[in-house]
Design a protein around this motif. Structure first.
Motif, PDB file in Angstrom:
ATOM      1  N   SER A 189       0.841  -1.193   0.000  1.00  0.00           N
ATOM      2  CA  SER A 189       0.000   0.000   0.000  1.00  0.00           C
ATOM      3  C   SER A 189       0.882   1.251   0.000  1.00  0.00           C
ATOM      4  O   SER A 189       2.012   1.222   0.481  1.00  0.00           O
ATOM      5  CB  SER A 189      -0.933   0.002   1.218  1.00  0.00           C
ATOM      6  N   VAL A 190       0.336   2.315  -0.558  1.00  0.00           N
ATOM      7  CA  VAL A 190       1.137   3.529  -0.747  1.00  0.00           C
ATOM      8  C   VAL A 190       1.403   4.272   0.569  1.00  0.00           C
ATOM      9  O   VAL A 190       2.154   5.246   0.582  1.00  0.00           O
ATOM     10  CB  VAL A 190       0.494   4.488  -1.776  1.00  0.00           C
ATOM     11  N   THR A 191       0.824   3.789   1.658  1.00  0.00           N
ATOM     12  CA  THR A 191       1.148   4.383   2.965  1.00  0.00           C
ATOM     13  C   THR A 191       2.396   3.742   3.564  1.00  0.00           C
ATOM     14  O   THR A 191       2.813   4.097   4.653  1.00  0.00           O
ATOM     15  CB  THR A 191      -0.029   4.195   3.945  1.00  0.00           C
ATOM     16  N   GLU A 192       2.993   2.794   2.829  1.00  0.00           N
ATOM     17  CA  GLU A 192       4.083   1.999   3.428  1.00  0.00           C
ATOM     18  C   GLU A 192       5.499   2.449   3.074  1.00  0.00           C
ATOM     19  O   GLU A 192       6.446   1.969   3.666  1.00  0.00           O
ATOM     20  CB  GLU A 192       3.938   0.529   3.016  1.00  0.00           C
ATOM     21  N   LEU A 212      -0.562  -2.406  -6.140  1.00  0.00           N
ATOM     22  CA  LEU A 212      -0.144  -1.243  -5.354  1.00  0.00           C
ATOM     23  C   LEU A 212      -1.441  -0.572  -4.912  1.00  0.00           C
ATOM     24  O   LEU A 212      -2.135   0.064  -5.718  1.00  0.00           O
ATOM     25  CB  LEU A 212       0.728  -0.330  -6.212  1.00  0.00           C
ATOM     26  N   ASN A 213      -1.758  -0.728  -3.641  1.00  0.00           N
ATOM     27  CA  ASN A 213      -3.103  -0.433  -3.137  1.00  0.00           C
ATOM     28  C   ASN A 213      -3.166   0.909  -2.388  1.00  0.00           C
ATOM     29  O   ASN A 213      -2.144   1.484  -2.062  1.00  0.00           O
ATOM     30  CB  ASN A 213      -3.537  -1.586  -2.217  1.00  0.00           C
ATOM     31  N   LYS A 214      -4.385   1.336  -2.141  1.00  0.00           N
ATOM     32  CA  LYS A 214      -4.706   2.595  -1.437  1.00  0.00           C
ATOM     33  C   LYS A 214      -4.303   3.819  -2.264  1.00  0.00           C
ATOM     34  O   LYS A 214      -3.908   4.846  -1.706  1.00  0.00           O
ATOM     35  CB  LYS A 214      -4.036   2.656  -0.047  1.00  0.00           C
ATOM     36  N   VAL A 215      -4.352   3.698  -3.601  1.00  0.00           N
ATOM     37  CA  VAL A 215      -3.921   4.827  -4.440  1.00  0.00           C
ATOM     38  C   VAL A 215      -4.834   6.047  -4.291  1.00  0.00           C
ATOM     39  O   VAL A 215      -4.448   7.154  -4.671  1.00  0.00           O
ATOM     40  CB  VAL A 215      -3.796   4.452  -5.940  1.00  0.00           C
ATOM     41  N   ASP A 216      -6.025   5.863  -3.688  1.00  0.00           N
ATOM     42  CA  ASP A 216      -6.893   7.019  -3.431  1.00  0.00           C
ATOM     43  C   ASP A 216      -6.250   7.982  -2.432  1.00  0.00           C
ATOM     44  O   ASP A 216      -6.625   9.147  -2.351  1.00  0.00           O
ATOM     45  CB  ASP A 216      -8.268   6.554  -2.904  1.00  0.00           C
ATOM     46  N   LEU A 221       0.013  12.061   0.178  1.00  0.00           N
ATOM     47  CA  LEU A 221       1.274  11.408   0.542  1.00  0.00           C
ATOM     48  C   LEU A 221       2.400  11.842  -0.391  1.00  0.00           C
ATOM     49  O   LEU A 221       2.152  12.377  -1.466  1.00  0.00           O
ATOM     50  CB  LEU A 221       1.120   9.872   0.434  1.00  0.00           C
ATOM     51  N   ASP A 222       3.639  11.551   0.015  1.00  0.00           N
ATOM     52  CA  ASP A 222       4.800  11.832  -0.837  1.00  0.00           C
ATOM     53  C   ASP A 222       5.221  10.617  -1.649  1.00  0.00           C
ATOM     54  O   ASP A 222       6.309  10.593  -2.212  1.00  0.00           O
ATOM     55  CB  ASP A 222       6.010  12.241   0.033  1.00  0.00           C
ATOM     56  N   PHE A 223       4.395   9.608  -1.662  1.00  0.00           N
ATOM     57  CA  PHE A 223       4.767   8.337  -2.278  1.00  0.00           C
ATOM     58  C   PHE A 223       5.064   8.507  -3.772  1.00  0.00           C
ATOM     59  O   PHE A 223       4.262   9.063  -4.521  1.00  0.00           O
ATOM     60  CB  PHE A 223       3.621   7.345  -2.079  1.00  0.00           C
ATOM     61  N   ASP A 224       6.248   7.996  -4.198  1.00  0.00           N
ATOM     62  CA  ASP A 224       6.688   8.117  -5.590  1.00  0.00           C
ATOM     63  C   ASP A 224       6.373   6.810  -6.326  1.00  0.00           C
ATOM     64  O   ASP A 224       7.124   5.834  -6.207  1.00  0.00           O
ATOM     65  CB  ASP A 224       8.193   8.423  -5.592  1.00  0.00           C
ATOM     66  N   VAL A 225       5.246   6.785  -7.046  1.00  0.00           N
ATOM     67  CA  VAL A 225       4.789   5.543  -7.694  1.00  0.00           C
ATOM     68  C   VAL A 225       5.803   5.018  -8.723  1.00  0.00           C
ATOM     69  O   VAL A 225       6.172   3.836  -8.664  1.00  0.00           O
ATOM     70  CB  VAL A 225       3.392   5.731  -8.332  1.00  0.00           C
ATOM     71  N   PRO A 226       6.294   5.851  -9.665  1.00  0.00           N
ATOM     72  CA  PRO A 226       7.246   5.309 -10.649  1.00  0.00           C
ATOM     73  C   PRO A 226       8.511   4.746  -9.988  1.00  0.00           C
ATOM     74  O   PRO A 226       9.037   3.715 -10.410  1.00  0.00           O
ATOM     75  CB  PRO A 226       7.594   6.519 -11.528  1.00  0.00           C
ATOM     76  N   LEU A 227       8.982   5.397  -8.919  1.00  0.00           N
ATOM     77  CA  LEU A 227      10.184   4.912  -8.234  1.00  0.00           C
ATOM     78  C   LEU A 227       9.907   3.557  -7.578  1.00  0.00           C
ATOM     79  O   LEU A 227      10.721   2.628  -7.652  1.00  0.00           O
ATOM     80  CB  LEU A 227      10.624   5.929  -7.170  1.00  0.00           C
ATOM     81  N   CYS A 228       8.724   3.431  -6.968  1.00  0.00           N
ATOM     82  CA  CYS A 228       8.362   2.168  -6.335  1.00  0.00           C
ATOM     83  C   CYS A 228       8.320   1.040  -7.372  1.00  0.00           C
ATOM     84  O   CYS A 228       8.836  -0.061  -7.131  1.00  0.00           O
ATOM     85  CB  CYS A 228       7.006   2.301  -5.644  1.00  0.00           C
ATOM     86  N   ILE A 229       7.742   1.335  -8.524  1.00  0.00           N
ATOM     87  CA  ILE A 229       7.650   0.313  -9.579  1.00  0.00           C
ATOM     88  C   ILE A 229       9.053  -0.022 -10.098  1.00  0.00           C
ATOM     89  O   ILE A 229       9.366  -1.178 -10.355  1.00  0.00           O
ATOM     90  CB  ILE A 229       6.698   0.784 -10.706  1.00  0.00           C
ATOM     91  N   GLU A 230       9.904   1.005 -10.184  1.00  0.00           N
ATOM     92  CA  GLU A 230      11.284   0.744 -10.616  1.00  0.00           C
ATOM     93  C   GLU A 230      11.974  -0.196  -9.623  1.00  0.00           C
ATOM     94  O   GLU A 230      12.677  -1.135 -10.006  1.00  0.00           O
ATOM     95  CB  GLU A 230      12.053   2.067 -10.721  1.00  0.00           C
ATOM     96  N   TYR A 231      11.767   0.038  -8.324  1.00  0.00           N
ATOM     97  CA  TYR A 231      12.356  -0.836  -7.301  1.00  0.00           C
ATOM     98  C   TYR A 231      11.826  -2.270  -7.447  1.00  0.00           C
ATOM     99  O   TYR A 231      12.572  -3.236  -7.322  1.00  0.00           O
ATOM    100  CB  TYR A 231      12.043  -0.313  -5.899  1.00  0.00           C
TER     101      TYR A 231
END
Lengths: 273, 113
Positions: A189-192, A212-216, A221-231
Motif C-alpha cells: 500500500s502507498v502508505t508503506e 499497489l493499493n490505497k492509491v486514493d 502522501l509523498d509516495f513516488d509511484v514510478p520509483l516504487c515500480i522501478e524498485y
C-alpha cells in the motif's frame, strides 16, 4: 569474515557491523564450510569412524511435496488458487471483499484466511456470502501447504472457480512456503514507503503480480509511484503492477481482468486435456 | 522467523534419511544455504540446537556451506555474480538481472553413526 572458508557470510548487520552471537546459550557461532572444490582440504574434518550420507535434499522438500499435491488437486478441479501476501494492514481483506462481490455471480469462489489469531477476517468474507475458513497459526508467521490441505477439507472447493488464500500479514516468511497456488499476489500500500520492495525483496521476487493499493490516498502522501515500480522491477524485472484502491474501486477493472485471464488460461488448459 | 520452520524441515529430512539409511545418531549436519535463498544462517544456527534437542541429532554439529548468488543479466547476456537480490549487474550497472544461482537451501550431507 568467516574464518573457516573466508566467505563474507551473510550474518545480520547491526549498524553496518556483523551481529555477534558469541555468548549465545544454544550452540556456538555458525561454522561455515568451504563449497566443494574450493579449499576442500581446509574443510576436512575427522570422519575416520563416521559414515557420511549425501542427502542433497531441499529443506522445504516436505512442504513442496504437499504443495504439489494441492496443485494437482487444483488442476483436477479446474481451480485458480491465488496466494495473497502483504504486510499487515495493506488492505488484503478489503480488496478481497470487493473482489468477491464483483465475481460471485460469475465464478464459484472460496477463501482460506490466515491470521495468527481471531476469526475476524473470515467473518468479513462470509458477510459477502462467499464461503471462508479461518486458519489461526497461533505463533506461526506464515501458512504452509499442510495447513491449506487441511483447511480445504472443511470447505466446498470452488470447482471451475477461484480459491483465494489470504496469507498471514507478513512480507518475509510467506515468500518461502509454496501452498500449491498458481501465483502469489503481493500487495503493497502507498502508505508503506516506496522502498519496501528493496527492503523485503524475497516476496517481490516470488510474486506473479503486485497490487499497489490505497492509491486514493496518493494526493495526501509523498509516495513516488514510478520509483516504487522501478524498485519492484529491480527485484523482478518482468513483474506486472496494478494500481488499485479497494476503497474507491480504482484499478479494480484491471485486477478483475487479470483474474479472468487467469481463469481463461485454466479453461484453455482444460480443453487441451 | 520462519527459520524455526525451516529447521523443523531439516529434522524431517534427517528422520527420513535415518529410516532409509539405518542410522540412529547424527554427528554433523551440513546444510547448503545460498546467498539469495532468503535464509539467514545465523538464525538457522540459533534455532538448530533447540529443534534437535531430544532427537537423533541432539548435540549434532551444524556446518553451513554458503553459496554465492548469481544472476543472468539480460543486458549483458551473461551470468554475473550478485550478493543480494537488488544488486545491479557488476558489468553494466543495470537492474535487469534474474537470479539463477545461490537460491539453494538444502541438507547437503550428514555424518552419522
Amino acid at each position: 569474515m568467516c574464518t573457516t572458508c573466508g566467505c563474507g557470510g551473510h550474518a545480520a548487520l547491526i549498524g553496518g557491523k556483523a551481529m555477534r552471537r558469541e555468548a549465545r546459550k544454544h550452540g556456538g557461532a555458525v561454522a561455515y564450510r568451504a563449497p566443494a572444490g574450493q579449499a576442500a582440504g581446509e574443510a576436512a574434518h575427522d570422519t575416520a569412524q563416521a559414515r557420511i550420507i549425501r542427502v542433497e535434499r531441499d529443506i522445504l522438500a516436505k512442504n513442496d511435496a504437499l504443495a504439489a499435491v494441492n496443485r494437482a488437486l487444483f488442476a483436477s478441479r479446474n481451480i485458480l488458487a491465488l496466494n495473497l501476501v502483504s504486510s499487515p494492514g495493506s488492505g488484503k481483506t478489503t480488496l478481497l471483499v470487493r473482489t468477491l462481490r464483483a465475481l460471485k455471480e460469475k465464478f464459484p469462489l472460496a477463501v482460506i484466511e490466515g491470521d495468527q489469531q481471531t476469526d475476524n477476517d473470515a467473518e468479513r468474507i462470509r458477510a459477502t456470502g462467499v464461503e471462508a475458513i479461518q486458519i489461526n497459526t497461533g505463533k506461526g508467521c506464515h501458512l504452509d501447504a499442510l495447513m491449506v490441505e487441511q483447511a480445504m477439507q472443511q470447505i466446498a472447493l470452488p470447482q471451475g472457480g477461484v480459491l483465494f488464500i489470504e496469507n498471514v500479514g507478513n512480507l518475509v516468511c510467506p515468500a518461502a512456503f509454496d501452498l500449491g497456488e498458481a501465483a502469489k499476489v503481493a500487495m503493497l500500500s502507498v502508505t508503506e514507503g516506496e522502498d519496501k520492495p528493496l527492503k523485503y525483496p524475497d516476496m517481490f521476487a516470488a510474486a506473479g503480480v503486485v497490487l499497489l493499493n490505497k492509491v486514493d490516498l496518493l494526493p495526501y502522501l509523498d509516495f513516488d509511484v514510478p520509483l516504487c515500480i522501478e524498485y519492484m522491477r529491480r527485484i523482478n524485472p518482468g513483474i506486472r503492477v496494478i494500481l488499485t484502491s479497494a476503497t474507491s474501486g480504482a484499478g479494480m477493472d484491471e485486477w478483475l481482468e487479470w483474474l479472468e485471464s487467469g481463469m481463461k488460461q485454466l479453461a484453455a488448459r482444460e480443453e487441451a486435456k | 522467523m520462519h527459520e524455526m520452520s525451516l529447521v523443523e524441515g531439516v529434522l524431517q529430512v534427517i528422520e527420513d534419511s535415518a529410516r532409509a539409511n539405518h542410522f540412529s545418531r547424527v554427528k554433523t549436519v551440513c546444510l547448503e544455504i545460498g546467498a539469495l535463498s532468503g535464509v539467514e544462517p545465523e538464525a538457522i544456527s540459533f534455532c538448530f540446537d533447540l529443534v534437535m534437542k531430544g532427537t537423533l541429532a541432539d548435540g549434532a554439529r551444524l556446518e553451513i556451506i554458503a553459496t554465492e548468488g548469481q544472476g543472468w543479466c539480460h543486458t549483458c547476456g551473461q551470468t554475473v555474480a550478485v550478493r543480494q537480490r537488488h544488486d545491479p549487474c557488476p558489468l553494466c550497472g543495470g537492474y535487469q538481472v534474474q537470479p539463477n544461482g545461490g537460491m539453494e537451501m538444502k541438507v547437503k550431507e550428514l555424518e552419522v553413526e
